[in-house]
Write a protein that holds these residues in place. Structure first.
Motif, mmCIF file in Angstrom:
data_model
loop_
_atom_site.group_PDB
_atom_site.id
_atom_site.type_symbol
_atom_site.label_atom_id
_atom_site.label_comp_id
_atom_site.label_asym_id
_atom_site.label_seq_id
_atom_site.Cartn_x
_atom_site.Cartn_y
_atom_site.Cartn_z
ATOM 1 N N LYS A 107 0.405 -1.575 0.323
ATOM 2 C CA LYS A 107 -0.099 0.018 -0.129
ATOM 3 C C LYS A 107 0.519 0.982 0.138
ATOM 4 O O LYS A 107 -0.042 2.579 -0.408
ATOM 5 N N GLY A 108 2.164 1.240 0.171
ATOM 6 C CA GLY A 108 3.230 2.513 0.970
ATOM 7 C C GLY A 108 3.296 2.508 -0.798
ATOM 8 O O GLY A 108 3.097 3.780 -1.091
ATOM 9 N N ALA A 109 3.618 1.520 -1.814
ATOM 10 C CA ALA A 109 3.942 1.878 -3.126
ATOM 11 C C ALA A 109 2.300 2.532 -3.972
ATOM 12 O O ALA A 109 2.354 3.274 -4.939
ATOM 13 N N VAL A 110 1.503 2.055 -3.603
ATOM 14 C CA VAL A 110 -0.030 2.192 -4.434
ATOM 15 C C VAL A 110 0.279 4.135 -4.134
ATOM 16 O O VAL A 110 -0.220 4.836 -5.027
ATOM 17 N N ALA A 111 -0.014 4.656 -3.110
ATOM 18 C CA ALA A 111 0.474 5.532 -2.092
ATOM 19 C C ALA A 111 0.987 6.192 -3.022
ATOM 20 O O ALA A 111 0.835 7.726 -3.430
ATOM 21 N N ALA A 112 2.080 5.947 -3.484
ATOM 22 C CA ALA A 112 3.177 6.869 -3.800
ATOM 23 C C ALA A 112 2.447 6.849 -5.476
ATOM 24 O O ALA A 112 3.097 8.161 -5.704
ATOM 25 N N MET A 113 2.525 5.833 -6.115
ATOM 26 C CA MET A 113 2.055 5.919 -7.235
ATOM 27 C C MET A 113 0.123 7.472 -7.357
ATOM 28 O O MET A 113 0.838 7.784 -8.203
ATOM 29 N N VAL A 114 -0.311 7.027 -7.067
ATOM 30 C CA VAL A 114 -1.551 8.221 -6.805
ATOM 31 C C VAL A 114 -0.257 9.286 -6.480
ATOM 32 O O VAL A 114 -1.044 10.249 -7.867
ATOM 33 N N CYS A 115 0.475 9.781 -5.997
ATOM 34 C CA CYS A 115 0.752 10.808 -5.863
ATOM 35 C C CYS A 115 1.223 11.393 -6.704
ATOM 36 O O CYS A 115 1.420 12.428 -6.900
ATOM 37 N N ALA A 116 2.718 10.416 -7.063
ATOM 38 C CA ALA A 116 3.532 11.057 -8.007
ATOM 39 C C ALA A 116 2.333 11.518 -9.495
ATOM 40 O O ALA A 116 3.273 12.131 -9.904
ATOM 41 N N ALA A 117 1.935 11.073 -9.397
ATOM 42 C CA ALA A 117 0.869 10.558 -11.179
ATOM 43 C C ALA A 117 -0.219 12.341 -10.175
ATOM 44 O O ALA A 117 0.379 13.127 -11.153
ATOM 45 N N ALA A 118 -0.451 11.801 -9.623
ATOM 46 C CA ALA A 118 -0.731 14.038 -9.256
ATOM 47 C C ALA A 118 -0.003 14.802 -9.567
ATOM 48 O O ALA A 118 -0.275 15.839 -10.022
ATOM 49 N N ASN A 119 1.209 14.938 -8.518
ATOM 50 C CA ASN A 119 2.105 15.997 -9.004
ATOM 51 C C ASN A 119 2.836 16.121 -10.072
ATOM 52 O O ASN A 119 2.865 17.371 -10.570
ATOM 53 N N PHE A 120 2.811 14.775 -11.371
ATOM 54 C CA PHE A 120 3.075 15.317 -12.633
ATOM 55 C C PHE A 120 2.792 15.780 -13.151
ATOM 56 O O PHE A 120 2.375 16.612 -13.876
ATOM 57 N N THR A 382 8.119 8.099 -4.367
ATOM 58 C CA THR A 382 7.215 9.023 -5.159
ATOM 59 C C THR A 382 8.128 9.460 -5.874
ATOM 60 O O THR A 382 7.702 9.875 -7.419
ATOM 61 N N GLN A 383 9.374 9.992 -5.176
ATOM 62 C CA GLN A 383 9.905 11.237 -6.687
ATOM 63 C C GLN A 383 10.693 9.673 -7.930
ATOM 64 O O GLN A 383 10.451 10.549 -8.651
ATOM 65 N N CYS A 384 11.324 8.878 -7.414
ATOM 66 C CA CYS A 384 10.909 7.875 -8.717
ATOM 67 C C CYS A 384 9.907 7.805 -9.828
ATOM 68 O O CYS A 384 10.342 7.327 -10.857
ATOM 69 N N TYR A 385 8.458 7.514 -8.847
ATOM 70 C CA TYR A 385 7.916 7.178 -10.362
ATOM 71 C C TYR A 385 7.552 8.602 -10.875
ATOM 72 O O TYR A 385 6.947 8.456 -12.392
ATOM 73 N N TYR A 386 7.893 9.393 -10.150
ATOM 74 C CA TYR A 386 7.684 11.455 -11.063
ATOM 75 C C TYR A 386 8.274 11.101 -12.167
ATOM 76 O O TYR A 386 8.285 11.274 -13.048
ATOM 77 N N GLY A 387 9.936 10.672 -11.703
ATOM 78 C CA GLY A 387 11.256 9.894 -12.693
ATOM 79 C C GLY A 387 10.908 9.506 -14.172
ATOM 80 O O GLY A 387 10.833 9.559 -14.871
ATOM 81 N N VAL A 388 9.484 7.478 -13.253
ATOM 82 C CA VAL A 388 9.064 6.947 -14.553
ATOM 83 C C VAL A 388 8.566 8.123 -15.522
ATOM 84 O O VAL A 388 8.996 7.770 -17.033
ATOM 85 N N MET A 389 7.719 8.805 -14.929
ATOM 86 C CA MET A 389 7.093 9.584 -16.465
ATOM 87 C C MET A 389 7.772 10.450 -16.802
ATOM 88 O O MET A 389 7.055 10.553 -17.814
ATOM 89 N N ASN A 390 8.585 11.453 -16.302
ATOM 90 C CA ASN A 390 9.344 12.087 -16.918
ATOM 91 C C ASN A 390 9.839 10.900 -18.472
ATOM 92 O O ASN A 390 9.982 11.855 -19.690
ATOM 93 N N ALA A 391 10.451 9.938 -17.877
ATOM 94 C CA ALA A 391 11.068 9.473 -18.704
ATOM 95 C C ALA A 391 10.390 8.676 -20.405
ATOM 96 O O ALA A 391 11.391 8.257 -20.949
#
Length: 394
Positions: A107-120, A382-391
């Motif tokens: 659930k930590g990863a799920v929360a991070a995915m949701v927030c990273a997508a919203a931040n992006f 959360t930052q890593c997932y943001y980076g994945v979207m950037n990439a």
């Protein structure tokens, strides 16, 4: 870096998800929390499919690639809450760690995915090419990849990111998993006169001994395709004064890249055929276990327990794009493989969708008493997932 407000958002969402107990087939409460989060954080739409998978969607202003962030929302049960140092569904923070069932798995990863997508989406004002989907997947603890089939059929993604624990390293493969069932059929009789029947357990013992002599398949990266006996059951049970007429043994078979249902069973069936030729009394067959569970939506989910292995070359462009992006952000990921089975068995192993894994926390914390996730790992991923979207959403 995340600012304090964004850090608190992902921490709070992780706690909300952990407080919502969600054993397999009972994920409705955590799905409802995710639906609220998707709406609070500005996702464009949310859907729940027939199995109860919940998918949030953010659409970029330009056409482009579709990326799915996959995180299962079911957890294994807590057998004894009194064994826990902190309550398993309170999501308390102690010494920089959030404690509770599902914190690491996942659930930590799920929360991070949701927030990273919203931040992006907020930072780009949705001026990016493509679509972002965050999928909270059900029943993964029972069937790795079965519920995920519904997601890929709906979305047809170009990329999938699995959020299973990896300590922020990049995972590009895994052994798969199959449950092989061996059945022997005897003739029942009174145990006072065993010569009048055929004991299915004795026959199974002979079969087990011969199966142990089989040489496992091998892959230079993923290792051995092990075939390990995990249970044996006879019938009738209890067998008071009755020679058992039936015996069933289950094997855990770890699957390598390229192995099929047919290729895995072939050497076993050949062995059994040879044994039956030598012993006219032996009746035995091999097959795969079939699982069937009820979803919280009221629909049934069913699947043969064969979840393929998969592996990408680390030189693949999408892998290197993500690796370079994370390095530029100050992370230092290792490119390696998962030691366990994930929903990647479907996305990569069955559907040939470009898939990699990045997750917070340690792999060995899954399913444990006093499971936790370090807050630093949660905010970093959360930052890593943001980076994945950037990439990948260029």
């Amino acid at each position: 870096m995340l600012n304090k407000e964004r850090e608190q958002t992902v921490i709070s969402l992780c706690q909300r998800l952990v407080k919502s107990s969600s054993y397999s087939g009972q994920e409705d409460k955590v799905a409802e929390e995710l639906k609220k989060a998707f709406k609070e954080l500005g996702f464009d739409d949310v859907v729940v499919d027939k199995y109860g998978n919940i998918i949030g969607h953010i659409k970029g202003n330009k056409p482009g690639k579709k990326i799915v962030f996959d995180g299962h929302i079911d957890t294994v049960p807590v057998s004894n809450e009194t064994e826990w140092k902190y309550p398993p569904f309170a999501a308390e923070i102690h010494d920089g760690k959030i404690y509770g069932r599902g914190t690491s798995d996942m659930k930590g990863a799920v929360a991070a995915m949701v927030c990273a997508a919203a931040n992006f989406a907020e930072d780009t004002k949705k001026d990016f090419a493509g679509d972002i989907f965050v999928a909270g997947v059900v029943h993964e603890e029972c069937f790795e990849g079965v519920a995920a089939r519904e997601i890929s059929n709906r979305i047809n993604p170009d990329y999938v990111v699995i959020g299973e624990a990896s300590q922020l390293n990049i995972k590009i493969g895994q052994r798969g998993r199959g449950e092989v069932v061996i059945e022997t059929f005897g003739v029942p009789c009174h145990s006072a006169n065993p010569e009048k029947g055929i004991n299915a357990v004795y026959k199974m013992a002979e079969v087990i001994g011969e199966i142990r002599k089989l040489t496992p398949t091998h892959h230079e990266v993923l290792g051995d395709g092990i075939l390990e006996l995990v249970d044996v059951k006879s019938s009738p049970y209890p067998g008071a004064s009755v020679v058992p007429e039936y015996c069933r043994a289950t094997y855990d078979r770890r699957l390598l890249v390229g192995e099929t249902k047919e290729s895995v069973l072939a050497p076993i069936k050949q062995l059994l055929d040879e044994m039956m030729k030598r012993d006219p009394e032996l009746k035995v067959k091999a097959s795969y276990s079939v699982g069937k569970e009820m979803c919280y939506t009221g629909n049934e989910i069913e699947g043969e327990r064969f979840f393929p292995g998969w592996l990408y070359d680390e030189s693949e462009e999408f892998v290197q794009d993500v690796y370079a992006e994370l390095k530029s952000m100050g992370f230092d990921p290792t490119i390696t493989q998962y030691n366990f089975c994930t929903n990647g068995s479907h996305y990569a192993g069955e559907a040939n969708i470009k898939t990699l894994g990045i997750g917070p926390s340690k792999e060995n914390l899954a399913h444990t008493v006093n499971e936790y996730i370090e807050v630093e790992q949660l905010t970093s991923v959360t930052q890593c997932y943001y980076g994945v979207m950037n990439a990948l959403l260029k």
